[in-house]
Design a protein around this motif. Structure first.
Motif, PDB file in Angstrom:
ATOM      1  N   LEU A  88      -1.018   5.463   6.578  1.00 46.31           N
ATOM      2  CA  LEU A  88      -1.346   6.658   7.515  1.00 46.31           C
ATOM      3  C   LEU A  88      -2.825   6.979   7.569  1.00 46.31           C
ATOM      4  O   LEU A  88      -3.223   7.231   8.955  1.00 46.31           O
ATOM      5  N   SER A  89      -3.504   6.928   6.601  1.00 46.96           N
ATOM      6  CA  SER A  89      -4.861   7.452   6.878  1.00 46.96           C
ATOM      7  C   SER A  89      -5.691   6.139   7.386  1.00 46.96           C
ATOM      8  O   SER A  89      -6.486   6.479   8.385  1.00 46.96           O
ATOM      9  N   ALA A  90      -5.229   4.975   7.228  1.00 40.52           N
ATOM     10  CA  ALA A  90      -6.008   3.939   8.153  1.00 40.52           C
ATOM     11  C   ALA A  90      -5.706   3.931   9.673  1.00 40.52           C
ATOM     12  O   ALA A  90      -6.577   3.523  10.433  1.00 40.52           O
ATOM     13  N   LEU A  91      -4.334   4.350   9.972  1.00 39.51           N
ATOM     14  CA  LEU A  91      -4.015   4.439  11.242  1.00 39.51           C
ATOM     15  C   LEU A  91      -4.187   6.008  11.770  1.00 39.51           C
ATOM     16  O   LEU A  91      -3.964   6.126  13.157  1.00 39.51           O
ATOM     17  N   SER A  92      -4.976   6.690  11.100  1.00 41.81           N
ATOM     18  CA  SER A  92      -5.283   8.172  11.519  1.00 41.81           C
ATOM     19  C   SER A  92      -4.237   8.846  12.030  1.00 41.81           C
ATOM     20  O   SER A  92      -4.064   9.492  12.974  1.00 41.81           O
ATOM     21  N   TYR A 103       0.842  -0.992   0.042  1.00 46.65           N
ATOM     22  CA  TYR A 103       0.214  -0.118   0.184  1.00 46.65           C
ATOM     23  C   TYR A 103       1.023   1.295  -0.046  1.00 46.65           C
ATOM     24  O   TYR A 103       1.995   1.251   0.507  1.00 46.65           O
ATOM     25  N   THR A 104       0.355   2.362  -0.392  1.00 44.65           N
ATOM     26  CA  THR A 104       1.087   3.586  -0.415  1.00 44.65           C
ATOM     27  C   THR A 104       1.099   4.140   1.173  1.00 44.65           C
ATOM     28  O   THR A 104       0.291   3.607   2.013  1.00 44.65           O
ATOM     29  N   ILE A 105       2.134   5.004   1.331  1.00 45.93           N
ATOM     30  CA  ILE A 105       2.138   5.421   2.710  1.00 45.93           C
ATOM     31  C   ILE A 105       0.990   6.322   3.235  1.00 45.93           C
ATOM     32  O   ILE A 105       0.693   6.094   4.398  1.00 45.93           O
TER      33      ILE A 105
END
Length: 279
Positions: free
Chosen positions: A15-19, A9-11
């Motif tokens: 980061l979006s999934a991890l907020s 996945y892209t960074i």
């Protein structure tokens, strides 16, 4: 987690999934993760150290996969090498100087075709000066274009005809006196001398010479001589060593070049490995 999933996945997506804001992540990289090296970073640093910082990111990528079973894109490897200041030294461009009048001129048979289908078909030769000892020394080498192996070399304190004649005699003896070999050189006075050309006739060899003022016609051996200076003597000042130490370093480098230095042209094998596979 970013390092674990970034190949899939892209960074930004991770980061979006991890907020986690991107700015927070990159600040953490710059500040908090400086001392924590990843497995890939440790492997790349180790490889660069082992190869004495002579290899670029393409060769390091190849070794990374072979020795550590870590497959990374070359851009990733390059980025890590840049981050840790592990880039190999760039060779300076060589300025060509026209030589004096010649005695015997041979045609340019090679025509920049630096590929050979078997050993002892095409050899290239040249002389370069080595100015790191108490006096200037001259290195004469002969390379087989089949696997870029240095067949023979001599280093004297002069560049008289005896230097190149002795180099050629060694090469012929080591290779079992092959006949019909195309030997390509520049038009220097030693190569166009009657004594050197007479050796060609006696051993049934074919002389080829580059065009005047065109160093690219002998680029492969020129590149090797540039490598030995930029890699083996990169931190050595001129006239700072004893001549015996210079000879020792040249011997060490040529052994390393033939037996350990992988070449992209050879499928990332060393000259000796490639020659052994062909045999």
């Amino acid at each position: 987690m970013v390092e674990r999933y970034r190949q899939t996945y892209t960074i930004t997506a991770i980061l979006s999934a991890l907020s986690v804001p991107r700015s927070t992540y990159y600040r953490w990289l710059d500040e908090g993760a400086k001392s924590a090296l990843t497995e890939v970073e440790e492997a790349i640093i180790a490889l660069c150290k082992i190869t004495k910082y002579r290899f670029g990111h393409r060769k390091i990528k190849k070794l990374l996969k072979e020795r550590y079973k870590l497959n990374r894109h070359r851009n990733t490897v390059q980025s890590i090498m840049q981050r840790h200041n592990l880039q190999c030294r760039i060779k300076p461009k060589r300025k060509w100087k026209s030589q004096g009048e010649s005695v015997i001129i041979a045609p340019n048979i090679l025509q920049r075709n630096f590929v050979a289908s078997a050993s002892n078909q095409k050899w290239v030769t040249d002389i370069t000066y080595i100015q790191y000892g108490s006096s200037t020394m001259y290195l004469s080498t002969i390379m087989d274009l089949f696997n870029n192996e240095i067949v023979a070399y001599k280093m004297y304190d002069n560049q008289k005809t005896s230097l190149i004649i002795d180099t050629l005699k060694d090469a012929l003896e080591l290779r079992g006196n092959p006949e019909g070999v195309i030997i390509h050189s520049d038009r220097g006075s030693v190569y166009t001398s009657y004594a050197y050309q007479d050796l060609f006739k006696k051993n049934h060899l074919v002389s080829s010479m580059l065009r005047r003022g065109n160093c690219w016609d002998n680029a492969v051996i020129e590149s090797f001589h540039s490598n030995i200076k930029s890699e083996e003597f990169q931190y050595v000042k001129s006239n700072s060593l004893h001549n015996s130490h210079v000879v020792e370093k040249v011997n060490t480098y040529i052994c390393y070049y033939n037996e350990e230095r992988i070449l992209e042209k050879l499928g990332y094998l060393t000259p000796k490995e490639f020659g052994a596979q062909a045999a």
